[in-house]
Design a protein around this motif. Sequence first.
Motif, PDB file in Angstrom:
ATOM      1  N   ASP A   1       0.953   4.665 -21.287  1.00  0.00           N
ATOM      2  CA  ASP A   1       1.446   4.690 -20.239  1.00  0.00           C
ATOM      3  C   ASP A   1       1.172   4.630 -18.983  1.00  0.00           C
ATOM      4  O   ASP A   1       1.859   5.886 -18.086  1.00  0.00           O
ATOM      5  CB  ASP A   1       1.515   6.332 -20.624  1.00  0.00           C
ATOM      6  N   THR A   2       0.788   3.318 -18.992  1.00  0.00           N
ATOM      7  CA  THR A   2       0.146   3.486 -16.860  1.00  0.00           C
ATOM      8  C   THR A   2       0.610   2.396 -16.861  1.00  0.00           C
ATOM      9  O   THR A   2       0.268   0.947 -17.634  1.00  0.00           O
ATOM     10  CB  THR A   2      -1.098   4.215 -16.750  1.00  0.00           C
ATOM     11  N   PHE A   3       0.461   1.462 -15.813  1.00  0.00           N
ATOM     12  CA  PHE A   3       0.130  -0.029 -15.090  1.00  0.00           C
ATOM     13  C   PHE A   3      -1.239   0.138 -14.386  1.00  0.00           C
ATOM     14  O   PHE A   3      -0.964   1.109 -12.903  1.00  0.00           O
ATOM     15  CB  PHE A   3       1.110  -0.289 -14.853  1.00  0.00           C
ATOM     16  N   PRO A   4      -1.419  -1.165 -13.172  1.00  0.00           N
ATOM     17  CA  PRO A   4      -2.129  -1.323 -12.254  1.00  0.00           C
ATOM     18  C   PRO A   4      -1.139  -1.663 -11.100  1.00  0.00           C
ATOM     19  O   PRO A   4      -0.054  -2.216 -11.366  1.00  0.00           O
ATOM     20  CB  PRO A   4      -2.945  -2.345 -12.282  1.00  0.00           C
ATOM     21  N   GLY A   5      -1.198  -0.523 -10.234  1.00  0.00           N
ATOM     22  CA  GLY A   5      -0.147  -0.796  -9.311  1.00  0.00           C
ATOM     23  C   GLY A   5      -0.203  -1.198  -8.163  1.00  0.00           C
ATOM     24  O   GLY A   5      -1.434  -2.434  -8.242  1.00  0.00           O
ATOM     25  N   PRO A   6       0.758  -2.674  -7.761  1.00  0.00           N
ATOM     26  CA  PRO A   6       0.131  -3.621  -6.446  1.00  0.00           C
ATOM     27  C   PRO A   6      -0.366  -3.261  -5.478  1.00  0.00           C
ATOM     28  O   PRO A   6      -0.803  -2.412  -4.956  1.00  0.00           O
ATOM     29  CB  PRO A   6       2.116  -3.976  -6.132  1.00  0.00           C
ATOM     30  N   GLU A   7      -1.115  -3.724  -4.831  1.00  0.00           N
ATOM     31  CA  GLU A   7      -1.514  -3.987  -3.284  1.00  0.00           C
ATOM     32  C   GLU A   7      -1.049  -3.246  -2.474  1.00  0.00           C
ATOM     33  O   GLU A   7       0.244  -3.893  -2.586  1.00  0.00           O
ATOM     34  CB  GLU A   7      -2.263  -5.371  -3.038  1.00  0.00           C
ATOM     35  N   GLY A   8      -1.455  -1.833  -1.950  1.00  0.00           N
ATOM     36  CA  GLY A   8      -0.574  -1.132  -0.867  1.00  0.00           C
ATOM     37  C   GLY A   8      -0.084  -0.469  -1.318  1.00  0.00           C
ATOM     38  O   GLY A   8       0.460   0.789  -0.934  1.00  0.00           O
ATOM     39  N   GLY A   9       0.003  -0.297  -3.205  1.00  0.00           N
ATOM     40  CA  GLY A   9       0.632   1.312  -4.087  1.00  0.00           C
ATOM     41  C   GLY A   9      -0.120   2.341  -3.457  1.00  0.00           C
ATOM     42  O   GLY A   9      -1.226   2.808  -3.196  1.00  0.00           O
ATOM     43  N   CYS A  10       0.251   3.258  -4.399  1.00  0.00           N
ATOM     44  CA  CYS A  10       0.005   4.660  -5.087  1.00  0.00           C
ATOM     45  C   CYS A  10       0.504   5.298  -6.054  1.00  0.00           C
ATOM     46  O   CYS A  10       1.159   5.097  -6.659  1.00  0.00           O
ATOM     47  CB  CYS A  10       0.253   5.673  -3.936  1.00  0.00           C
ATOM     48  N   VAL A  11      -0.701   6.124  -6.870  1.00  0.00           N
ATOM     49  CA  VAL A  11      -0.090   7.027  -8.172  1.00  0.00           C
ATOM     50  C   VAL A  11       1.588   7.505  -7.550  1.00  0.00           C
ATOM     51  O   VAL A  11       2.316   6.998  -8.300  1.00  0.00           O
ATOM     52  CB  VAL A  11      -1.331   7.905  -8.333  1.00  0.00           C
ATOM     53  N   ASN A  12       1.294   7.865  -6.527  1.00  0.00           N
ATOM     54  CA  ASN A  12       2.485   9.258  -6.267  1.00  0.00           C
ATOM     55  C   ASN A  12       2.313   9.688  -5.313  1.00  0.00           C
ATOM     56  O   ASN A  12       1.674  11.168  -5.459  1.00  0.00           O
ATOM     57  CB  ASN A  12       2.665   9.937  -7.571  1.00  0.00           C
ATOM     58  N   ASP A  13       3.071   9.730  -4.135  1.00  0.00           N
ATOM     59  CA  ASP A  13       2.431  10.066  -2.767  1.00  0.00           C
ATOM     60  C   ASP A  13       4.045  11.799  -2.796  1.00  0.00           C
ATOM     61  O   ASP A  13       4.114  12.003  -1.704  1.00  0.00           O
ATOM     62  CB  ASP A  13       2.915   9.312  -1.476  1.00  0.00           C
ATOM     63  N   GLU A  14       4.384  11.627  -3.352  1.00  0.00           N
ATOM     64  CA  GLU A  14       5.953  12.428  -2.936  1.00  0.00           C
ATOM     65  C   GLU A  14       5.235  13.727  -4.857  1.00  0.00           C
ATOM     66  O   GLU A  14       5.863  14.455  -4.392  1.00  0.00           O
ATOM     67  CB  GLU A  14       7.629  12.182  -4.030  1.00  0.00           C
ATOM     68  N   LEU A  15       4.279  13.478  -4.950  1.00  0.00           N
ATOM     69  CA  LEU A  15       3.507  15.797  -5.915  1.00  0.00           C
ATOM     70  C   LEU A  15       3.644  16.391  -4.302  1.00  0.00           C
ATOM     71  O   LEU A  15       2.341  16.143  -3.523  1.00  0.00           O
ATOM     72  CB  LEU A  15       2.257  14.665  -6.438  1.00  0.00           C
ATOM     73  N   PRO A  16       3.709  17.517  -4.598  1.00  0.00           N
ATOM     74  CA  PRO A  16       3.545  18.255  -3.911  1.00  0.00           C
ATOM     75  C   PRO A  16       1.562  19.172  -3.825  1.00  0.00           C
ATOM     76  O   PRO A  16       1.912  19.110  -4.899  1.00  0.00           O
ATOM     77  CB  PRO A  16       4.726  19.582  -4.201  1.00  0.00           C
TER      78      PRO A  16
END
Length: 233
Positions: free
Chosen positions: A91-106
């Motif tokens: 239930d995941t995938f490798p993100g694109p260059e320059g992406g991130c997992v989730n920069d909205e997590l508090p």
Amino acid sequence: MHVILVPGFWLDASAWDEVAPVLRAAGHSVEAVTRDGDTLDEQVAALVEKLDDVATADEPVVLAGHSGAGPIAYMAADQRPSLVAHLLYVDTFPGPEGGCVNDELPVVDGVVPLPSWDVWEPATVRGMTPELREAFEHRAIPEPAAVPSDRFHYSDAARHTIPATVITCEIPATDLATMVADHQTWAAELVATEELSIVGLETGHWPMFTAPRELGELMVQALAPAPTQAPAR
């Protein structure tokens, strides 16, 4: 094969306790790890060190990453593509260059704690009974603040030659396959993967808790040798 299981955010190696026996019963050796490091690069480096310890060019390993650990497994494979025989994305995938997992997590007091359950979509928490939620809350480990927002970076195009299987739970396999076929930006690394399979498991984002046997069986199937065709007569 030797399968290294990497847990997603807020989890340690014990998250795989009910999945590992299914893989072992199929003849695989299994090693579940706990991610280590305060930044994304540190956690990747720790996994690369593990690869160097257990893998050889003659006997490469399988890296299985769940959720936020999927990109970590991929970045490690990018540094050691010759040592990785297969990538399993739970239930995941490798993100694109320059992406991130989730920069909205508090971030709270320098860490990212497990969010409250009401922030998740219904598909995410599918199958998470009150008992499973309570158990998760008790075992949850806050994430270092930098890990969810640190950026992905890659260096070796050989990573695209590693066979990969996505076991998608929240999104139906046909829908995910369509997104990849459409070359959506977020799926750039999946699009570039030369040998990609997408299979579905209808449960929530934490299948190691909600459907561990079914998850293990799909992982076994993904790693099964391709059937050989009989020679033409």
